[in-house]
Design a protein around this motif. Structure first.
Motif, mmCIF file in Angstrom:
data_model
loop_
_atom_site.group_PDB
_atom_site.id
_atom_site.type_symbol
_atom_site.label_atom_id
_atom_site.label_comp_id
_atom_site.label_asym_id
_atom_site.label_seq_id
_atom_site.Cartn_x
_atom_site.Cartn_y
_atom_site.Cartn_z
ATOM 1 N N LEU A 250 0.865 -1.175 0.000
ATOM 2 C CA LEU A 250 0.000 0.000 0.000
ATOM 3 C C LEU A 250 0.902 1.227 0.000
ATOM 4 O O LEU A 250 1.837 1.320 0.804
ATOM 5 N N THR A 251 0.637 2.164 -0.887
ATOM 6 C CA THR A 251 1.457 3.368 -0.954
ATOM 7 C C THR A 251 1.429 4.079 0.388
ATOM 8 O O THR A 251 0.361 4.439 0.893
ATOM 9 N N SER A 252 2.588 4.297 0.963
ATOM 10 C CA SER A 252 2.663 4.811 2.324
ATOM 11 C C SER A 252 3.309 6.197 2.401
ATOM 12 O O SER A 252 2.648 7.170 2.710
ATOM 13 N N PHE A 253 4.612 6.310 2.115
ATOM 14 C CA PHE A 253 5.254 7.627 2.159
ATOM 15 C C PHE A 253 6.530 7.610 1.343
ATOM 16 O O PHE A 253 6.953 6.581 0.814
ATOM 17 N N GLY A 254 7.166 8.768 1.241
ATOM 18 C CA GLY A 254 8.420 8.852 0.518
ATOM 19 C C GLY A 254 9.072 10.201 0.714
ATOM 20 O O GLY A 254 8.465 11.141 1.228
ATOM 21 N N TYR A 255 10.321 10.283 0.299
ATOM 22 C CA TYR A 255 11.065 11.538 0.339
ATOM 23 C C TYR A 255 10.848 12.237 -0.999
ATOM 24 O O TYR A 255 11.494 11.929 -1.994
ATOM 25 N N GLY A 256 9.894 13.177 -1.026
ATOM 26 C CA GLY A 256 9.513 13.779 -2.290
ATOM 27 C C GLY A 256 8.862 12.748 -3.194
ATOM 28 O O GLY A 256 8.295 11.758 -2.740
ATOM 29 N N CYS A 257 8.959 12.965 -4.505
ATOM 30 C CA CYS A 257 8.380 12.048 -5.483
ATOM 31 C C CYS A 257 9.351 11.839 -6.635
ATOM 32 O O CYS A 257 9.821 12.812 -7.237
ATOM 33 N N ALA A 258 9.649 10.594 -6.929
ATOM 34 C CA ALA A 258 10.458 10.215 -8.091
ATOM 35 C C ALA A 258 11.864 10.795 -8.061
ATOM 36 O O ALA A 258 12.481 11.014 -9.100
ATOM 37 N N GLN A 259 12.409 11.041 -6.873
ATOM 38 C CA GLN A 259 13.768 11.548 -6.766
ATOM 39 C C GLN A 259 14.772 10.401 -6.844
ATOM 40 O O GLN A 259 14.575 9.340 -6.249
ATOM 41 N N ALA A 260 15.863 10.613 -7.573
ATOM 42 C CA ALA A 260 16.896 9.587 -7.708
ATOM 43 C C ALA A 260 17.447 9.214 -6.339
ATOM 44 O O ALA A 260 17.748 10.079 -5.514
ATOM 45 N N GLY A 261 17.562 7.911 -6.085
ATOM 46 C CA GLY A 261 18.126 7.435 -4.828
ATOM 47 C C GLY A 261 17.162 7.371 -3.669
ATOM 48 O O GLY A 261 17.544 6.973 -2.563
ATOM 49 N N TYR A 262 15.890 7.727 -3.909
ATOM 50 C CA TYR A 262 14.897 7.714 -2.823
ATOM 51 C C TYR A 262 13.644 6.958 -3.275
ATOM 52 O O TYR A 262 12.670 7.554 -3.730
ATOM 53 N N PRO A 263 13.635 5.646 -3.166
ATOM 54 C CA PRO A 263 12.438 4.882 -3.536
ATOM 55 C C PRO A 263 11.294 5.170 -2.568
ATOM 56 O O PRO A 263 11.513 5.640 -1.451
ATOM 57 N N GLY A 264 10.077 4.886 -3.010
ATOM 58 C CA GLY A 264 8.923 5.037 -2.137
ATOM 59 C C GLY A 264 8.853 3.922 -1.120
ATOM 60 O O GLY A 264 9.427 2.842 -1.300
ATOM 61 N N VAL A 265 8.167 4.174 -0.032
ATOM 62 C CA VAL A 265 7.984 3.171 1.023
ATOM 63 C C VAL A 265 6.522 2.722 1.019
ATOM 64 O O VAL A 265 5.604 3.546 0.944
ATOM 65 N N TYR A 266 6.324 1.403 1.125
ATOM 66 C CA TYR A 266 5.000 0.800 1.024
ATOM 67 C C TYR A 266 4.732 -0.114 2.207
ATOM 68 O O TYR A 266 5.648 -0.792 2.706
ATOM 69 N N ALA A 267 3.495 -0.129 2.682
ATOM 70 C CA ALA A 267 3.107 -1.080 3.724
ATOM 71 C C ALA A 267 3.157 -2.484 3.141
ATOM 72 O O ALA A 267 2.643 -2.733 2.047
#
Length: 347
Positions: A250-267
């Motif tokens: 489940l889409t949970s949070f992230g550091y900004g959006c689509a930034q290199a080196g920062y994948p999204g975090v999911y439940a």
């Protein structure tokens, strides 16, 4: 001369798209994980793209005062699963409703649209709004009309503690979130994007702010450019296993959006199957989850839209050498070879 150039450019574009597109064909005879539009074509060139009508029959828009807030996935005709952070601050659930049966947020004339008021919200008892862990909640509403003409479907769930993916597996996210981290307006049309699962021990996953890898995981593209974003929260991240779509995250949070080196975090949905079953008191539809990829390349030309997204949260937080796919590297290689061919051809 122009005819020769146009023909060559068309050949180049077709070749690139054929290499970077994937067709998924699910099994329409199963009870979950396959929609009315059972064949799904997904581009992997840049960002995200518009989803085909009725390709994802389980996606619903969770709305506050009739405005899109988050995504959710249908488990049955009267229950859906979303992220806890989408609803934990709601003191009066009468403002909540779900919109199902459509890819469009703002076209009420679509005949398959169904809206229901949310009648119950069950948030995971261990949800932490600071670390965004155990980020899952169940929505209840009056039963939707599920018929052959409704175009609705239900997502399959993994078995308890059995993820339907491995590190580097291709995963698909969908949602109506913003197509840029600087935008505040949801996409009016459902978007889809392919990302990859990261090792939870990788530097990139750790620097994205993941707090508990037992209940969360990371997915994205190491070079950036593909992600979920604000308004996609709670929506599904899916694995294709044995011709079936399975809810992996489940889409949970992230550091900004689509930034290199920062994948999204999911439940991590597999960690919460017991919670789902015990909370809503029904037997959810699960599927065997040995990771497998049953994909075929296609040369079909598709419309590409801008990428989708991460969430209402941005949590900054740092390399285990995992071989994460880098789409732009492949693109540059193809363009270099084909550009050389073009120049030689014209000269």
């Amino acid at each position: 001369m122009m005819n020769r150039i146009e023909i060559l450019l068309f050949f180049i574009l077709s070749l690139i798209i054929s290499v970077r597109s994937t067709t998924y064909q699910c099994d329409p005879t199963i009870q979950c994980g396959c929609s009315a539009q059972s064949t799904v074509l997904i581009s992997r060139i840049v960002g995200g793209e518009a989803a085909a009508d009725y390709a994802w029959g389980w996606i619903v828009s969770l709305q506050r005062s009739l405005s899109h807030s988050c995504g959710a996935s249908l488990l049955t005709s009267e229950y859906a699963v979303t992220a806890a952070h989408c609803v934990y601050d709601v003191s009066d659930i009468s403002i909540l409703s779900i919109l199902a049966g459509t890819n469009y947020l703002y076209y009420p004339s679509v005949t398959t649209i169904q809206r229901r008021a949310v009648t119950g919200v069950i948030i995971h008892p261990d949800f932490n709004s600071v670390t965004i862990t155990n980020d899952i909640a169940i929505l209840q509403f009056d039963p939707l009309n599920v018929s052959s003409s409704s175009k609705l479907a239900f997502i399959c769930l993994p078995k308890q503690n059995q993820d339907p993916f491995q590190t580097n597996s291709a995963l698909v996210a969908i949602g109506w979130g913003t197509t840029s981290q600087y935008s505040k307006t949801p996409s009016s049309y459902l978007q889809q994007v392919t990302v990859q699962a990261f090792s939870s021990r990788s530097t990139w996953c750790q620097q994205s702010g993941i707090a508990n890898t037992a209940v969360s995981f990371c997915a994205g593209i190491i070079d950036g450019g593909k992600d979920t974003c604000r308004g996609d929260s709670g929506g599904p991240l899916m694995a294709f296993v044995n011709n079936t779509w399975v809810l992996a995250g489940l889409t949970s949070f992230g550091y900004g959006c689509a930034q290199a080196g920062y994948p999204g975090v999911y439940a991590r949905v597999s960690a919460f199957i017991s919670f789902i079953n015990s909370t809503v008191d029904f037997s959810v539809l699960t599927t065997a989850t040995p990771p497998s990829q049953t994909e075929t390349t296609t040369a079909a030309l598709i419309t590409i839209d801008s990428g989708i997204k991460n969430t209402n949260h941005s949590i900054p937080s740092g390399n285990d050498g995992n071989a994460i796919y880098k789409p732009m590297t492949v693109m540059r290689l193809w363009f270099s070879v084909l550009s050389c061919f073009l120049l030689c051809y014209l000269l």
